[in-house]
Each structure stands twice: as C-alpha cells, then as structure tokens.
Motif scaffolding. Structure first.
Motif, PDB file in Angstrom:
ATOM      1  N   ALA A 110       0.839  -1.201   0.000  1.00  6.62           N
ATOM      2  CA  ALA A 110       0.000   0.000   0.000  1.00  6.62           C
ATOM      3  C   ALA A 110       0.872   1.247   0.000  1.00  6.62           C
ATOM      4  CB  ALA A 110      -0.926   0.020   1.215  1.00  6.62           C
ATOM      5  N   ILE A 111       0.380   2.289  -0.652  1.00  2.89           N
ATOM      6  CA  ILE A 111       1.028   3.602  -0.655  1.00  2.89           C
ATOM      7  C   ILE A 111      -0.027   4.636  -0.282  1.00  2.89           C
ATOM      8  CG2 ILE A 111       0.616   3.995  -3.133  1.00  2.89           C
ATOM      9  CD1 ILE A 111       3.365   5.437  -3.193  1.00  2.89           C
ATOM     10  N   ASP A 125      -4.380  10.102  -8.609  1.00  2.00           N
ATOM     11  CA  ASP A 125      -4.028   9.050  -9.565  1.00  2.00           C
ATOM     12  C   ASP A 125      -2.986   8.157  -8.900  1.00  2.00           C
ATOM     13  OD1 ASP A 125      -3.998   7.576 -11.904  1.00  2.00           O
ATOM     14  OD2 ASP A 125      -2.580   8.897 -12.931  1.00  2.00           O
ATOM     15  N   CYS A 126      -2.942   6.900  -9.326  1.00  2.00           N
ATOM     16  CA  CYS A 126      -1.954   5.967  -8.797  1.00  2.00           C
ATOM     17  C   CYS A 126      -1.677   4.906  -9.851  1.00  2.00           C
ATOM     18  CB  CYS A 126      -2.465   5.315  -7.508  1.00  2.00           C
ATOM     19  SG  CYS A 126      -1.220   4.308  -6.653  1.00  2.00           S
ATOM     20  N   VAL A 139      -3.499  -1.262  -9.393  1.00  2.00           N
ATOM     21  CA  VAL A 139      -3.790  -0.658  -8.090  1.00  2.00           C
ATOM     22  C   VAL A 139      -5.297  -0.618  -7.874  1.00  2.00           C
ATOM     23  CG1 VAL A 139      -1.703   0.770  -8.161  1.00  2.00           C
ATOM     24  CG2 VAL A 139      -3.867   1.694  -9.013  1.00  2.00           C
ATOM     25  N   THR A 140      -5.694  -0.613  -6.607  1.00  2.00           N
ATOM     26  CA  THR A 140      -7.092  -0.418  -6.232  1.00  2.00           C
ATOM     27  C   THR A 140      -7.139   0.521  -5.033  1.00  2.00           C
ATOM     28  OG1 THR A 140      -7.036  -2.408  -4.852  1.00  2.00           O
ATOM     29  CG2 THR A 140      -7.922  -2.646  -7.088  1.00  2.00           C
ATOM     30  N   LEU A 141      -8.190   1.317  -4.951  1.00  2.00           N
ATOM     31  CA  LEU A 141      -8.330   2.244  -3.833  1.00  2.00           C
ATOM     32  C   LEU A 141      -8.474   1.475  -2.530  1.00  2.00           C
ATOM     33  CD1 LEU A 141      -8.703   5.257  -3.025  1.00  2.00           C
ATOM     34  CD2 LEU A 141     -11.167   4.868  -3.247  1.00  2.00           C
ATOM     35  N   ASN A 142      -7.670   1.840  -1.539  1.00  2.00           N
ATOM     36  CA  ASN A 142      -7.754   1.227  -0.218  1.00  2.00           C
ATOM     37  C   ASN A 142      -8.658   2.053   0.701  1.00  2.00           C
ATOM     38  OD1 ASN A 142      -7.015   0.972   2.689  1.00  2.00           O
ATOM     39  ND2 ASN A 142      -5.628  -0.619   1.947  1.00  2.00           N
ATOM     40  N   ILE A 154      -1.335  -1.918  -3.933  1.00  2.00           N
ATOM     41  CA  ILE A 154      -0.543  -2.232  -5.121  1.00  2.00           C
ATOM     42  C   ILE A 154      -0.365  -3.733  -5.197  1.00  2.00           C
ATOM     43  CG2 ILE A 154       1.639  -1.903  -6.335  1.00  2.00           C
ATOM     44  CD1 ILE A 154       1.048   0.445  -3.553  1.00  2.00           C
ATOM     45  N   ASP A 155      -0.876  -4.342  -6.250  1.00  2.00           N
ATOM     46  CA  ASP A 155      -0.774  -5.788  -6.442  1.00  2.00           C
ATOM     47  C   ASP A 155       0.558  -6.094  -7.111  1.00  2.00           C
ATOM     48  OD1 ASP A 155      -1.155  -8.468  -6.792  1.00  2.00           O
ATOM     49  OD2 ASP A 155      -2.647  -8.280  -8.384  1.00  2.00           O
TER      50      ASP A 155
END
Length: 230
Positions: A110-111, A125-126, A139-142, A154-155
């Motif tokens: 995660a970031i 954006d990520c 990536v998916t929103l945490n 982040i996968d």
C-alpha cells in the motif's frame, strides 16, 4: 500532457520553478515519473523530501524473512503549488516509491499520502511503472478521507520487475495564510498475503497508520514531513 513513459526522460528540467531553499541537486535527483507528474501543471515546487530505506526488519541470517538489501527502496514526496482552483490555495503532492531491487515477497502493498490543515482532495491518480518501461494500473483504492489522506493497494506481480510506484493528490482550500504538512507512506507486506488496514491522522502533524493480520508483517518507509507555506 500525454507523453509515453519511454519519452519521460527527455522532459527538460529548466521549466521547474523553485524557491531558493531547493537545490538543483534535489531537482536532478527526481525520477522521470516524478518529473513527468510535476510537468503537467503550471506552478512552483515548494518542498522535496527523499529517503532511502532498507525495508527488511528481519534477521539477515534467516533467509526466509529477508526481503531487500540495505537502502533498496527509495521514497520521495514533492509538494507543488498549482493554480487550477481560482481564488483558492491549491497544491499537488506526488509520492514515488522506487524499488532498487525486486522484492522477494510480492503480495499486495500500500502507498498513501496524508495532509494537514483540512485541505480537500479533488483529484488523484496511482499507477506502477515496470523496469521495461510499461505503465500499469495494478492498483485499487484502499481508503480515502477527502480532508485527511488517500491510500491505494498495489498488487505486486510475482516474477515481474516493479520499478516505481506513483501516487498523486491535488488538494485545495479557501485562500488563507498558513503552513501545512504532507507525508507519504509505503507499506510492504511480507511473510504471507494480508490485506492492509489504513488510517489517517490529519492534525497539524499528519500521519498514516498501516496494519496487517497477526500472521503477516509489514515494513514501512516514510520521508520526513514535506512542509509548505500558503
């Protein structure tokens, strides 16, 4: 600005507007992805923070818990004043995390970015850059708190060379005078796969808290606070 990643290195740095306390060496040390993100909007950079971290907290003699050699992950946070919101204090923060070697454990990391002073998020954006120059949205929103912070999962892909993680956040508030802080955080999951719970503290000293299940472990890398006046 729609420039393919393999052309990012060609973006000139002379356009960068900075105060006297930011050195040319600091500008030269920024990654191509960082320069690309900072080149999208007019404005001036107000702060740069960078730190190299050894994300391995295990015993070096225990190969099973070793992830990276010393100083193999570098995190940078930059704040830039922009002018998209007329009559507002308006900033863009960019956090990048660079893997200098590929990690042994490739689960879901995660970031995050967190900020103070009740600035409101309106755009983000990520994405992940791979060593062969490809840009991927793995990536998916945490979690997100519009007045506090934003985090993405982040996968990490097994056997692939992730090179850099990039997170951007644009924030604004009513025109005022003050001093704010923004902090970036990266959490690397090891031992076994686990979801990361993220929480934000958005007071005068913002922070990001990350935790995983009892059977996993998480290693953190965070620069000092990135401070700017408005």
């Amino acid at each position: 600005m729609n420039i393919p990643p393999d052309k990012w290195a060609a973006i000139e740095k002379d356009w960068i507007v900075t105060p006297d306390y930011i050195s040319q060496d600091q500008i030269d040390s920024l990654s191509d992805a960082m320069i690309y993100e900072l080149s999208k909007e007019d404005g001036e950079i107000v702060s740069i923070k960078k730190v190299s971290r050894n994300l391995d907290t295990g015993n070096e003699d225990e190969i099973g818990t070793r992830t990276l050699d010393p100083d193999d992950f570098e995190m940078t946070v930059v704040a830039k004043r922009i002018y998209e919101k007329s009559g507002k204090d308006n900033f863009k923060s960019v956090a990048t995390g660079e893997w200098l070697t590929n990690p042994v454990y490739e689960f879901t990391d995660a970031i995050a970015l967190a900020w103070s002073d009740d600035f409101t998020l309106y755009d983000d954006d990520c994405y992940v850059m791979f060593s062969f120059g490809a840009k991927r949205d793995v990536v998916t929103l945490n979690d997100v708190d519009p007045e506090g912070g934003i985090a993405y999962d982040i996968d990490l892909l097994v056997g692939r060379d992730e090179d850099e993680i990039v997170l951007t956040a644009k924030v604004y508030k009513d025109d005022d005078d003050g001093s704010a802080n923004v902090v970036g955080e990266y959490g690397h999951v090891q031992i076994q796969a686990s979801g990361i719970n993220v929480g934000f503290s958005s007071g005068s000293r913002p922070s990001v808290e990350m935790s995983v299940s009892y059977a996993a472990d998480i290693e953190m890398a965070s620069p000092d606070y990135d401070s700017f006046d408005y």
